[in-house]
Design an enzyme around this catalytic site. Sequence first.
Site, PDB file in Angstrom:
ATOM      1  N   GLY A 222       0.870  -1.683   0.160  1.00  0.00           N
ATOM      2  CA  GLY A 222       0.014   0.416   0.209  1.00  0.00           C
ATOM      3  C   GLY A 222       0.667   0.718  -0.064  1.00  0.00           C
ATOM      4  CB  ALA A 223       0.457   3.925   2.596  1.00  0.00           C
ATOM      5  CG  ASP A 251      -5.320  -6.503 -10.892  1.00  0.00           C
ATOM      6  OD1 ASP A 251      -4.587  -7.654  -9.783  1.00  0.00           O
ATOM      7  OD2 ASP A 251      -5.964  -5.896 -10.744  1.00  0.00           O
TER       8      ASP A 251
END
Length: 313
Positions: A222-223, A251
């Site tokens: 994520g971040a 993806d």
Amino acid sequence: MIVTVTPNPSLDRTVRLDELVRGGVHRAGQAYLDPGGKGVNVSRALVAAGRASVAILPTGGAEGTRLAELLAPETVPVVEVPVATATRSNLTLVESDGTTTKLNEPGGELTAAELSALRRRTGDLAAQADWVITAGSLPEGCPDELHGRLVYGARAAGTRVAVDASGPALRHACRSFPDLITPNLGELSDLVGRRLDRLGDVVDVARGLRRDGVGSVLVSLGADGALLVEEAGSWHGTGTGVVRSTVGAGDALLAGFLLAGAEGPRALRHAVAYGTAAVGLPGSRMPTPDDASPSEVRVTDVDEALSLTGAIP
């Protein structure tokens, strides 16, 4: 050529709104309809970058027809496995601050004959491919072993295989010794049944998976970027960008990794660049090479003490 298999594809509608209020009536902003499913998205990004890719997917009903129609302008070759149930539709709500709420249908159950046809078509194309990517959720009632069976079939054809799955499906797939798995932090935490608070925790789990027979592990954080653990070493990549929609970011990460050779720091840099580009695009659009900026991605040795902002309880 890279073959992608998406057992549970979808039509993905994304709607933007200022703020989601439970029980309220909302005036929607922009809306997008895109072909969906993890493998489908990987093929879309690969073809947009000039890499040959074929998407294998079960399709049924008017929704399945529409899915194939949406892929045609993107020149993604599709091998359809006809099924009796309609292709599912998903809804994503994106608020102005980037908060994303997803409503995913389960997908209709596939018969034993339809599953056999899916495996057979994958095996037919695997011998001609550099990689087979089996990705995404499984339809209602589908055996958890499906991704693993697809791995075995592709490896029997002498082809490298990557798996992007979660839960029991990922657990079974890992037992089939794929060359690459690409979980996010939550999926990896679920796989081992414990919190992963530090980057070192993620590295330890990835190394354990490699000892058990998985080739390489690419983890979306994520971040916090992404982590790559492979035979040659471990690296951490981070990028920056404005979040418009997180749909398809993982993806795009996998597509960028494959486009850059699928190993080493350079491939990780491209992976993070593609993932970062995806979150800045509306709907579930896949980035093109013009959208991605590998030069803006920082790849470093792993700081195992680094706390993860997205740690999953």
